[in-house]
Design a protein around this motif. Structure first.
Motif, PDB file in Angstrom:
ATOM      1  N   GLU A 119       0.839  -1.201   0.000  1.00 46.09           N
ATOM      2  CA  GLU A 119       0.000   0.000   0.000  1.00 46.09           C
ATOM      3  C   GLU A 119       0.877   1.255   0.000  1.00 46.09           C
ATOM      4  OE1 GLU A 119      -2.820  -0.298  -0.937  1.00 46.09           O
ATOM      5  OE2 GLU A 119      -3.858  -1.998  -0.055  1.00 46.09           O
ATOM      6  N   ALA A 120       2.029   1.196   0.676  1.00 49.72           N
ATOM      7  CA  ALA A 120       2.956   2.336   0.636  1.00 49.72           C
ATOM      8  C   ALA A 120       3.425   2.583  -0.798  1.00 49.72           C
ATOM      9  CB  ALA A 120       4.152   2.072   1.561  1.00 49.72           C
ATOM     10  N   ARG A 121       3.705   1.495  -1.524  1.00 43.58           N
ATOM     11  CA  ARG A 121       4.118   1.631  -2.932  1.00 43.58           C
ATOM     12  C   ARG A 121       2.982   2.179  -3.785  1.00 43.58           C
ATOM     13  NH1 ARG A 121       4.126  -3.142  -4.356  1.00 43.58           N
ATOM     14  NH2 ARG A 121       5.094  -3.004  -6.416  1.00 43.58           N
ATOM     15  N   HIS A 122       1.760   1.761  -3.467  1.00 40.78           N
ATOM     16  CA  HIS A 122       0.607   2.232  -4.245  1.00 40.78           C
ATOM     17  C   HIS A 122       0.427   3.739  -4.108  1.00 40.78           C
ATOM     18  CE1 HIS A 122      -1.471  -2.009  -4.166  1.00 40.78           C
ATOM     19  NE2 HIS A 122      -0.285  -2.006  -4.754  1.00 40.78           N
ATOM     20  N   ILE A 123       0.516   4.234  -2.873  1.00 39.64           N
ATOM     21  CA  ILE A 123       0.272   5.681  -2.700  1.00 39.64           C
ATOM     22  C   ILE A 123       1.456   6.490  -3.241  1.00 39.64           C
ATOM     23  CG2 ILE A 123      -1.387   5.361  -0.824  1.00 39.64           C
ATOM     24  CD1 ILE A 123       0.708   6.238   1.181  1.00 39.64           C
ATOM     25  N   LEU A 124       2.659   5.930  -3.157  1.00 39.65           N
ATOM     26  CA  LEU A 124       3.812   6.619  -3.760  1.00 39.65           C
ATOM     27  C   LEU A 124       3.615   6.716  -5.275  1.00 39.65           C
ATOM     28  CD1 LEU A 124       6.747   7.709  -3.134  1.00 39.65           C
ATOM     29  CD2 LEU A 124       7.550   5.476  -3.929  1.00 39.65           C
ATOM     30  N   LEU A 132       2.505   9.141  11.574  1.00 42.54           N
ATOM     31  CA  LEU A 132       3.464   9.983  10.843  1.00 42.54           C
ATOM     32  C   LEU A 132       4.812   9.288  10.699  1.00 42.54           C
ATOM     33  CD1 LEU A 132       3.090  13.657  12.164  1.00 42.54           C
ATOM     34  CD2 LEU A 132       2.832  12.884   9.804  1.00 42.54           C
ATOM     35  N   SER A 133       5.307   8.740  11.807  1.00 41.71           N
ATOM     36  CA  SER A 133       6.641   8.132  11.746  1.00 41.71           C
ATOM     37  C   SER A 133       6.631   6.850  10.908  1.00 41.71           C
ATOM     38  CB  SER A 133       7.213   7.886  13.149  1.00 41.71           C
ATOM     39  OG  SER A 133       6.405   6.969  13.823  1.00 41.71           O
ATOM     40  N   ARG A 178       8.077   3.865   6.062  1.00 42.93           N
ATOM     41  CA  ARG A 178       7.732   2.997   4.931  1.00 42.93           C
ATOM     42  C   ARG A 178       8.071   3.631   3.584  1.00 42.93           C
ATOM     43  NH1 ARG A 178       5.249  -1.642   6.114  1.00 42.93           N
ATOM     44  NH2 ARG A 178       4.294  -1.867   8.155  1.00 42.93           N
ATOM     45  N   LEU A 179       7.885   4.942   3.483  1.00 44.55           N
ATOM     46  CA  LEU A 179       8.132   5.601   2.190  1.00 44.55           C
ATOM     47  C   LEU A 179       9.608   5.938   1.986  1.00 44.55           C
ATOM     48  CD1 LEU A 179       4.929   7.792   2.154  1.00 44.55           C
ATOM     49  CD2 LEU A 179       5.481   5.986   0.529  1.00 44.55           C
ATOM     50  N   ALA A 180      10.386   5.910   3.091  1.00 42.85           N
ATOM     51  CA  ALA A 180      11.807   6.254   2.982  1.00 42.85           C
ATOM     52  C   ALA A 180      12.590   5.222   2.173  1.00 42.85           C
ATOM     53  CB  ALA A 180      12.413   6.380   4.382  1.00 42.85           C
ATOM     54  N   LEU A 181      11.991   4.054   1.931  1.00 41.95           N
ATOM     55  CA  LEU A 181      12.711   2.974   1.248  1.00 41.95           C
ATOM     56  C   LEU A 181      12.913   3.264  -0.242  1.00 41.95           C
ATOM     57  CD1 LEU A 181      10.820  -0.112   2.740  1.00 41.95           C
ATOM     58  CD2 LEU A 181      12.962   0.894   3.510  1.00 41.95           C
TER      59      LEU A 181
END
Ligand SMILES: [Fe+2]
Ligand SMILES: [Fe+2]
Length: 290
Positions: free
Chosen positions: A163-168, A243-244, A249-252
């Motif tokens: 899901e993190a990849r999807h929103i990115l 937030l953290s 998750r998106l920092a990857l």
């Protein structure tokens, strides 16, 4: 790392390659579901999300897959079709889970493919930006509280990351489309996008209010309102954790890609006006997952 201009071929290649290269191949049928003790099973069955979750993931899969089929750009089409496959896999995993643990799911009619796949994907994607932000925090609390066995939580870890990849992908795709829109038509693009986001925000607020009043069943409302069910977690701690986790998750991914900003900015603002309460240990620190 050199910056990348939004809307360029290089930006499109980067957003699609990042998505495609970080896809994890596995088949839902390979998942080894752990045996649950009576308490864990009862808590799992009591989560008020299953009907909505299975239906939403199935509908999202159809929406995304439809755009994957009609997108004329082959690189974008490959990435979007892959995202549609992942959403279909989420639905399949949830179906397997409910079958494995004897959770009844109400049947629902197959939905029609969207008539406007681009703007349906836009709206659904921004809805995911809201859901995922809160789901990341909730998932971390769930892991830390150990109310479900780690073996079950571990199964859902890659889904959270998907899901993190999807929103990115969504925010970069939307920014790419906007940049490719001729200047005179850009205000209309902005207006239409703002309308789609507004529709999702209103829908989420209604679901959250329904859940807050204890009425109905809603995956959406659940992610936004159920943190307190996992122990002594204040609203402030929960939002700080969201937030953290969102950042972690998106920092990857490649830092040249833009990040979802709307929900984190709204939550940072909310944190400024939320009263500070002392935590259970008196430290004022938010609860952290172990
Ligand atoms: Fe999903
Ligand atoms: Fe998704």
């Amino acid at each position: 790392m050199t910056a990348i201009a939004i809307g360029t071929e290089a930006h499109k290649e980067l957003l699609c390659r990042t998505f495609i290269d970080t896809h994890r191949p596995f088949r839902p049928e390979e998942i080894q579901w752990p045996d649950l003790d009576a308490g864990s099973l009862a808590r799992l069955k009591a989560l008020p999300i299953w009907n909505e979750a299975v239906k939403t993931e199935s509908e999202t899969a159809l929406k995304v897959q439809t755009l994957g089929k009609v997108e004329p750009d082959p690189v974008l089409a490959e990435a979007i079709a892959l995202q549609g496959y992942e959403e279909g896999r989420h639905a399949a995993i949830l179906r397997l889970l409910t079958q494995r643990y004897g959770i009844a799911v109400e049947p629902f009619d197959d939905s029609e493919p969207p008539r406007d796949p681009v703007w349906t994907f836009m709206r659904t994607g921004y809805g995911e930006c809201i859901d995922s932000f809160f789901a990341f925090g909730l998932f971390a609390i769930g892991r830390g509280s150990e109310i479900f066995p780690a073996a079950l939580i571990d199964i859902f870890e890659p889904i959270m990351q998907e899901e993190a990849r999807h929103i990115l992908f969504l925010v970069n795709w939307a920014a790419y489309l906007r940049a490719r829109t001729a200047l005179p038509r850009r205000p209309f693009f902005d207006l239409r996008r703002a309308w789609k986001i507004g529709e999702e925000l209103v829908g989420h607020a209604i679901h959250a209010a329904q859940m807050g009043r204890g009425g109905g069943e809603s995956e959406v409302g659940f992610t936004m309102t159920s943190h307190a069910e996992f122990g002594d977690v204040s609203a402030r701690s929960f939002l700080e954790l969201c937030l953290s986790e969102n950042e972690r998750r998106l920092a990857l991914y490649d830092e040249r890609l833009i990040r979802p900003r709307l929900v984190p900015a709204a939550v940072r603002f909310a944190l400024k006006i939320l009263p500070r309460t002392r935590s259970a240990d008196g430290s004022g620190e938010p609860a952290r997952p172990s």
